[in-house]
Motif scaffolding. Structure first.
Motif, PDB file in Angstrom:
ATOM      1  N   CYS A 178       0.812  -1.223   0.000  1.00 40.86           N
ATOM      2  CA  CYS A 178       0.000   0.000   0.000  1.00 40.86           C
ATOM      3  C   CYS A 178       0.842   1.269   0.000  1.00 40.86           C
ATOM      4  N   PHE A 179       1.878   1.327   0.826  1.00 39.54           N
ATOM      5  CA  PHE A 179       2.617   2.566   0.998  1.00 39.54           C
ATOM      6  C   PHE A 179       3.772   2.718   0.011  1.00 39.54           C
ATOM      7  N   ARG A 180       4.214   1.591  -0.547  1.00 42.82           N
ATOM      8  CA  ARG A 180       5.349   1.672  -1.464  1.00 42.82           C
ATOM      9  C   ARG A 180       4.943   1.369  -2.899  1.00 42.82           C
ATOM     10  N   LEU A 181       4.442   0.167  -3.142  1.00 48.20           N
ATOM     11  CA  LEU A 181       4.142  -0.222  -4.524  1.00 48.20           C
ATOM     12  C   LEU A 181       2.996   0.602  -5.109  1.00 48.20           C
ATOM     13  N   LYS A 190      -8.803   5.206   5.101  1.00 49.05           N
ATOM     14  CA  LYS A 190      -9.229   4.160   6.035  1.00 49.05           C
ATOM     15  C   LYS A 190      -8.454   2.868   5.796  1.00 49.05           C
ATOM     16  N   ILE A 191      -8.226   2.548   4.517  1.00 50.53           N
ATOM     17  CA  ILE A 191      -7.428   1.360   4.192  1.00 50.53           C
ATOM     18  C   ILE A 191      -6.005   1.535   4.707  1.00 50.53           C
ATOM     19  N   LEU A 192      -5.426   2.691   4.476  1.00 50.62           N
ATOM     20  CA  LEU A 192      -4.059   2.947   4.918  1.00 50.62           C
ATOM     21  C   LEU A 192      -3.938   2.855   6.438  1.00 50.62           C
ATOM     22  N   ARG A 193      -4.923   3.391   7.140  1.00 53.51           N
ATOM     23  CA  ARG A 193      -4.874   3.359   8.600  1.00 53.51           C
ATOM     24  C   ARG A 193      -4.980   1.933   9.123  1.00 53.51           C
ATOM     25  N   LYS A 194      -5.868   1.134   8.526  1.00 52.88           N
ATOM     26  CA  LYS A 194      -6.004  -0.263   8.954  1.00 52.88           C
ATOM     27  C   LYS A 194      -4.701  -1.034   8.724  1.00 52.88           C
ATOM     28  N   LEU A 367      -8.962  -6.018   1.480  1.00 50.26           N
ATOM     29  CA  LEU A 367      -7.938  -6.652   0.652  1.00 50.26           C
ATOM     30  C   LEU A 367      -8.001  -8.171   0.668  1.00 50.26           C
ATOM     31  N   SER A 368      -8.854  -8.761   1.488  1.00 45.50           N
ATOM     32  CA  SER A 368      -8.798 -10.205   1.714  1.00 45.50           C
ATOM     33  C   SER A 368      -9.198 -11.035   0.498  1.00 45.50           C
ATOM     34  N   SER A 369      -9.918 -10.437  -0.449  1.00 43.94           N
ATOM     35  CA  SER A 369     -10.368 -11.194  -1.629  1.00 43.94           C
ATOM     36  C   SER A 369      -9.279 -11.313  -2.680  1.00 43.94           C
ATOM     37  N   TYR A 370      -8.055 -10.847  -2.373  1.00 46.51           N
ATOM     38  CA  TYR A 370      -6.912 -10.863  -3.283  1.00 46.51           C
ATOM     39  C   TYR A 370      -6.992  -9.768  -4.343  1.00 46.51           C
ATOM     40  N   ARG A 371      -8.131  -9.144  -4.497  1.00 45.08           N
ATOM     41  CA  ARG A 371      -8.233  -7.967  -5.351  1.00 45.08           C
ATOM     42  C   ARG A 371      -7.815  -6.745  -4.543  1.00 45.08           C
ATOM     43  N   THR A 372      -7.295  -5.743  -5.212  1.00 44.47           N
ATOM     44  CA  THR A 372      -6.963  -4.481  -4.558  1.00 44.47           C
ATOM     45  C   THR A 372      -7.852  -3.389  -5.151  1.00 44.47           C
ATOM     46  N   PRO A 373      -7.886  -2.202  -4.551  1.00 47.45           N
ATOM     47  CA  PRO A 373      -8.666  -1.108  -5.133  1.00 47.45           C
ATOM     48  C   PRO A 373      -8.162  -0.668  -6.507  1.00 47.45           C
ATOM     49  N   ILE A 374      -6.965  -1.125  -6.897  1.00 47.90           N
ATOM     50  CA  ILE A 374      -6.414  -0.813  -8.211  1.00 47.90           C
ATOM     51  C   ILE A 374      -6.770  -1.947  -9.165  1.00 47.90           C
TER      52      ILE A 374
END
Length: 419
Positions: A178-181, A190-194, A367-374
């Motif tokens: 999340c923070f690098r790639l 909210k995702i970043l905080r979690k 993120l648990s479904s292996y899909r990301t918001p991208i």
């Protein structure tokens, strides 16, 4: 306890493993839809084994005390739970899988890969190359290329770019993902905080691999000769509360002073791992995270722990002195941090297997479904559903999601398997 042990075996060997295999190899189900383990716990048939739905919310020590009477049996279950899941005994909601995994470990069996687990990696590489894949080492990935909310490739640390025809898959930990790639500018706060708040301080372990002139000769063999042919041995306290107190100290940053050793001896059954007539054992002990000591302090600890292990094993064997040691390889949380995935705590499980980080919640629900918001960017690995372990199930479940999204082959359906 002996009678209880016999009575529970059909449940562990048949019902639990059937449910576990489905849970491990099925992508996460939506909230409110019971998964395989939840359905198993609510099965009325299990009452005859003493299992009820309350096990879903209990800790391992609660269940172990409910099932067994002797402190020695309970303590063994709790240390095996720690060996399998990384969890201390008293975390609510981890008891069902922790207890049943532990009991499964105590069944007569031999597990491992001939020649060592590195052969798994070699086999995987050969399979990839057979089907046309290319593998590049020493090409560190710096960023995922994102255009209009879609992953279009990757950027390497040297500045070069590699375009993706269909998709990009990451196996890095959630923080690096999340923070690098991806970059925080592409994700909801909210995702970043979690992701920032994920627990990764618990599964911090020493693994020392010892090369020996001869197999350990245990003093307990005077009472039970078969122990010299046992691949898994625990040298632990008989007090079930020991691991709870140890975890409390570790959370305070206090290094454990006593060894609670799990010992694995694959060289008893796998002669490919050692020269003829020699032996090799692995010792495991849980300690504090890597970021609580300096480099100099870790170097000193590594030497001290080696002495502590030899002293502990020496008290229970006839021949385990330094004279029997050819050499050893020390892996501590500090050493694990050489892999970005495990930094900064040196967590063996990447993130811990606590209740809020298991199953459909691992690593976080988004993120648990292996899909990301991208779009076209997928993520998997030990930090993903269903739980951490050196296993293929996270990759297998990730493929199931990709197959669904891209209309790819579904071998499990062709072979008539439920999962």
């Amino acid at each position: 306890d002996a009678e209880t042990w016999v009575n529970i075996q059909p449940f562990v060997g048949r019902i639990f493993w059937t449910a576990l295999l489905e849970w491990l190899h099925t992508p996460p189900l939506p909230p409110g839809v019971p998964d395989a383990l939840e359905r198993m716990a609510m099965n009325p048939e299990l009452k005859k084994y003493g299992v009820d739905p309350s096990w879903l919310v209990k800790s391992t020590i609660e269940i172990a005390r409910e099932v067994f009477e002797s402190d020695e049996m309970i303590a063994s279950v709790l240390r095996n739970n720690q060996l399998m899941t990384g969890n201390p005994p008293d975390i609510s909601g981890t008891g069902l899988i922790g207890f049943l995994f532990a009991v499964s470990m105590m069944r007569p069996s031999t597990g491992g890969v001939a020649g060592g687990t590195h052969n798994w990696a070699h086999a995987a590489v050969k399979i990839l190359l057979k089907y046309g894949a290319k593998i590049f080492t020493k090409h560190e990935v710096d960023k995922v290329l994102i255009e209009n909310g879609r992953a279009t490739g990757i950027k390497l640390a040297n500045g070069s770019e590699v375009k993706a025809r269909k998709l990009v898959i990451s196996t890095l930990d959630p923080y690096n993902l999340c923070f690098r790639l991806i970059g925080k500018e592409h994700l909801d706060w909210k995702i970043l905080r979690k992701v920032e708040c994920l627990e990764r301080r618990i599964t911090c372990i020493t693994w020392y691999t010892w090369a020996l002139h001869e197999q350990p000769r245990w003093k307990a063999a005077d009472l039970e000769p078969d122990i010299n042919n046992t691949a898994g041995i625990l040298l632990i306290s008989k007090d079930p509360e020991t691991l709870c107190r140890e975890m409390a100290r570790r959370r305070l940053g206090i290094m454990p002073t006593e060894c609670e050793l799990a010992i694995v001896n694959y060289s008893l059954v796998d002669k490919a791992r050692v020269p003829e007539g020699k032996a090799s054992i692995l010792t495991e002990n849980y300690i504090i995270p890597a970021n609580l000591l300096s480099e100099r302090e870790w170097v000193a600890y590594k030497r001290k722990h080696a002495e502590d292990v030899i002293k502990c094993i020496g008290e229970h064997s006839y021949n385990m002195t330094w004279n029997n040691v050819i050499g050893y390889v020390a892996c501590t949380p500090y050493d694990h941090c050489k892999l970005d995935n495990m930094a900064p705590t040196g967590n063996w499980a990447i993130i811990d297997n606590i209740t809020s980080q298991l199953g459909r919640n691992r690593p976080i629900p988004e993120l648990s479904s292996y899909r990301t918001p991208i779009k076209n960017l997928y993520a998997t690995g030990s930090a993903w559903h269903p739980m951490a372990m050196s296993a293929s199930w996270s990759g297998y479940c990730c493929y199931k999601i990709i197959a669904q999204d891209y209309g790819l082959s579904k071998p499990w359906e062709k072979e008539g398997r439920p999962w």
